[in-house]
Enzyme design. Structure first.
Site, PDB file in Angstrom:
ATOM      1  N   PRO A   9      19.128 -44.647  10.944  1.00 22.26           N
ATOM      2  CA  PRO A   9      19.570 -45.917  11.514  1.00 22.26           C
ATOM      3  C   PRO A   9      20.747 -45.793  12.475  1.00 22.26           C
ATOM      4  CG  PRO A   9      20.288 -45.725   9.235  1.00 22.26           C
ATOM      5  CD  PRO A   9      19.334 -44.586   9.487  1.00 22.26           C
ATOM      6  N   ASN A  10      20.660 -46.595  13.511  1.00 23.85           N
ATOM      7  CA  ASN A  10      21.697 -46.741  14.552  1.00 23.85           C
ATOM      8  C   ASN A  10      21.732 -45.578  15.534  1.00 23.85           C
ATOM      9  OD1 ASN A  10      22.884 -49.276  13.548  1.00 23.85           O
ATOM     10  ND2 ASN A  10      23.481 -48.040  11.793  1.00 23.85           N
ATOM     11  N   ARG A  40      26.558 -46.171  21.394  1.00 23.56           N
ATOM     12  CA  ARG A  40      27.186 -46.376  20.083  1.00 23.56           C
ATOM     13  C   ARG A  40      28.450 -45.511  19.958  1.00 23.56           C
ATOM     14  NH1 ARG A  40      24.994 -43.915  14.340  1.00 23.56           N
ATOM     15  NH2 ARG A  40      26.579 -44.932  13.075  1.00 23.56           N
ATOM     16  N   TYR A  44      30.250 -40.272  18.930  1.00 19.95           N
ATOM     17  CA  TYR A  44      28.905 -39.695  19.016  1.00 19.95           C
ATOM     18  C   TYR A  44      28.529 -39.161  20.396  1.00 19.95           C
ATOM     19  CZ  TYR A  44      28.545 -41.941  14.458  1.00 19.95           C
ATOM     20  OH  TYR A  44      28.766 -42.318  13.157  1.00 19.95           O
ATOM     21  N   ASN A 103      18.647 -36.110  10.547  1.00 18.22           N
ATOM     22  CA  ASN A 103      19.930 -36.826  10.589  1.00 18.22           C
ATOM     23  C   ASN A 103      19.646 -38.194   9.987  1.00 18.22           C
ATOM     24  OD1 ASN A 103      22.292 -38.164  11.031  1.00 18.22           O
ATOM     25  ND2 ASN A 103      22.543 -37.486  13.147  1.00 18.22           N
ATOM     26  N   ALA A 152      23.555 -43.156   8.012  1.00 20.65           N
ATOM     27  CA  ALA A 152      24.234 -43.734   6.835  1.00 20.65           C
ATOM     28  C   ALA A 152      23.429 -43.571   5.547  1.00 20.65           C
ATOM     29  CB  ALA A 152      24.541 -45.210   7.083  1.00 20.65           C
ATOM     30  N   HIS A 199      24.354 -41.051   2.763  1.00 19.86           N
ATOM     31  CA  HIS A 199      25.463 -41.226   1.826  1.00 19.86           C
ATOM     32  C   HIS A 199      25.121 -42.047   0.592  1.00 19.86           C
ATOM     33  CE1 HIS A 199      27.528 -39.480   5.177  1.00 19.86           C
ATOM     34  NE2 HIS A 199      27.361 -40.551   5.937  1.00 19.86           N
ATOM     35  N   ASP A 238      15.032 -38.390  -3.178  1.00 20.76           N
ATOM     36  CA  ASP A 238      13.753 -38.051  -3.806  1.00 20.76           C
ATOM     37  C   ASP A 238      12.737 -37.549  -2.785  1.00 20.76           C
ATOM     38  OD1 ASP A 238      14.660 -38.681  -6.328  1.00 20.76           O
ATOM     39  OD2 ASP A 238      13.680 -40.641  -6.429  1.00 20.76           O
ATOM     40  N   GLU A 262      19.841 -30.325   7.574  1.00 23.30           N
ATOM     41  CA  GLU A 262      20.610 -31.574   7.691  1.00 23.30           C
ATOM     42  C   GLU A 262      21.524 -31.480   8.899  1.00 23.30           C
ATOM     43  OE1 GLU A 262      22.967 -32.384   4.218  1.00 23.30           O
ATOM     44  OE2 GLU A 262      23.932 -34.145   5.126  1.00 23.30           O
ATOM     45  N   HIS A 313      24.361 -33.647  11.449  1.00 22.72           N
ATOM     46  CA  HIS A 313      25.177 -34.802  11.813  1.00 22.72           C
ATOM     47  C   HIS A 313      25.888 -34.483  13.112  1.00 22.72           C
ATOM     48  CE1 HIS A 313      24.454 -36.619   7.940  1.00 22.72           C
ATOM     49  NE2 HIS A 313      24.680 -35.429   7.404  1.00 22.72           N
ATOM     50  N   SER A 371      28.654 -36.052  14.243  1.00 26.19           N
ATOM     51  CA  SER A 371      30.070 -35.971  13.856  1.00 26.19           C
ATOM     52  C   SER A 371      30.177 -35.088  12.607  1.00 26.19           C
ATOM     53  CB  SER A 371      30.615 -37.372  13.576  1.00 26.19           C
ATOM     54  OG  SER A 371      30.007 -37.921  12.416  1.00 26.19           O
ATOM     55  N   ARG A 405      35.847 -37.462   8.373  1.00 27.33           N
ATOM     56  CA  ARG A 405      36.082 -38.855   8.786  1.00 27.33           C
ATOM     57  C   ARG A 405      36.788 -39.628   7.669  1.00 27.33           C
ATOM     58  NH1 ARG A 405      30.784 -40.804  11.944  1.00 27.33           N
ATOM     59  NH2 ARG A 405      32.055 -42.704  12.041  1.00 27.33           N
ATOM     60  N   ARG A 452      31.510 -41.395   3.467  1.00 25.68           N
ATOM     61  CA  ARG A 452      30.844 -40.369   4.288  1.00 25.68           C
ATOM     62  C   ARG A 452      30.995 -38.958   3.706  1.00 25.68           C
ATOM     63  NH1 ARG A 452      29.536 -43.260   8.926  1.00 25.68           N
ATOM     64  NH2 ARG A 452      31.149 -44.753   9.532  1.00 25.68           N
TER      65      ARG A 452
HETATM   66  C1  DQA Z   1      26.045 -39.442  11.318  1.00 21.45           C
HETATM   67  C2  DQA Z   1      27.243 -39.577  10.368  1.00 21.45           C
HETATM   68  C3  DQA Z   1      27.015 -40.693   9.378  1.00 21.45           C
HETATM   69  O1  DQA Z   1      28.142 -40.815   8.514  1.00 21.45           O
HETATM   70  C4  DQA Z   1      26.826 -42.017  10.085  1.00 21.45           C
HETATM   71  O2  DQA Z   1      26.519 -43.044   9.168  1.00 21.45           O
HETATM   72  C5  DQA Z   1      25.820 -41.964  11.193  1.00 21.45           C
HETATM   73  C6  DQA Z   1      25.735 -40.762  12.017  1.00 21.45           C
HETATM   74  C7  DQA Z   1      26.301 -38.392  12.408  1.00 21.45           C
HETATM   75  O3  DQA Z   1      25.331 -37.987  13.051  1.00 21.45           O
HETATM   76  O4  DQA Z   1      27.454 -38.000  12.644  1.00 21.45           O
HETATM   77  O5  DQA Z   1      25.138 -42.928  11.447  1.00 21.45           O
HETATM   78  O6  DQA Z   1      24.928 -39.028  10.565  1.00 21.45           O
END
Ligand code: DQA
Length: 141
Positions: free
Chosen positions: A9-10, A17, A22, A73, A76, A79, A86, A97, A99, A101, A106, A111
């Protein structure tokens, strides 16, 4: 080798964003780079993004069925989503995995926990969008 890059998401708003966190690369640009980085290593990369948790679970379940390696990725969901935990547990091929950031650096406590890490072959964080290139390189061996 096929590789799925799944973004949660996002992340569809990358570039707009919080660019101070980012960066300025858009999701479309990221997707194009991932495909190009993969091609250099003989990987057939498909990049998807969703804001819908059920969609992500369906993609992960299909990746488990097909034993396809995944770069994830989960944003959110990383977390707090036990459904994602699962789903990741069922994967047969390696999971990386990613990310953009470094969540552990942070200020928000939430997070600092990842439900993806227990199932990940490695975690790449804090390297900006180049982290996806490093994830694909890891999977290429
Ligand atoms: C993220 C880090 C997460 O904490 C955050 O909720 C994101 C982006 C990252 O790519 O740094 O949406 O996964």
């Amino acid at each position: 080798m096929k590789v799925l890059v799944l973004n949660g998401p996002n992340l569809g708003r990358l570039g707009r964003r919080q660019p101070e966190i980012y960066g300025s690369t858009t999701h479309d640009e990221l997707a194009a780079r991932c495909v190009a980085w993969g091609r250099e290593r003989g990987q057939e990369v498909e990049v998807r993004q969703t804001n819908h948790e059920g969609q992500m679970i369906d993609w992960l379940n299909a990746a488990a069925d097909d034993a396809v390696p995944v770069v994830l990725n989960a944003a959110a969901w990383t977390h707090y989503s036990y459904a994602l935990y699962d789903a990741c547990a069922q994967l047969e091929a390696p999971l990386v995995e990613v990310h953009i950031s470094e969540p552990k650096q942070r200020p928000e406590e939430f997070r600092h926990t990842s439900l993806v890490t227990p199932h990940a072959a490695t975690v790449i964080a804090g390297r900006g969008v180049d982290g996806y290139r490093d994830a694909l390189a890891f999977l290429a061996g």
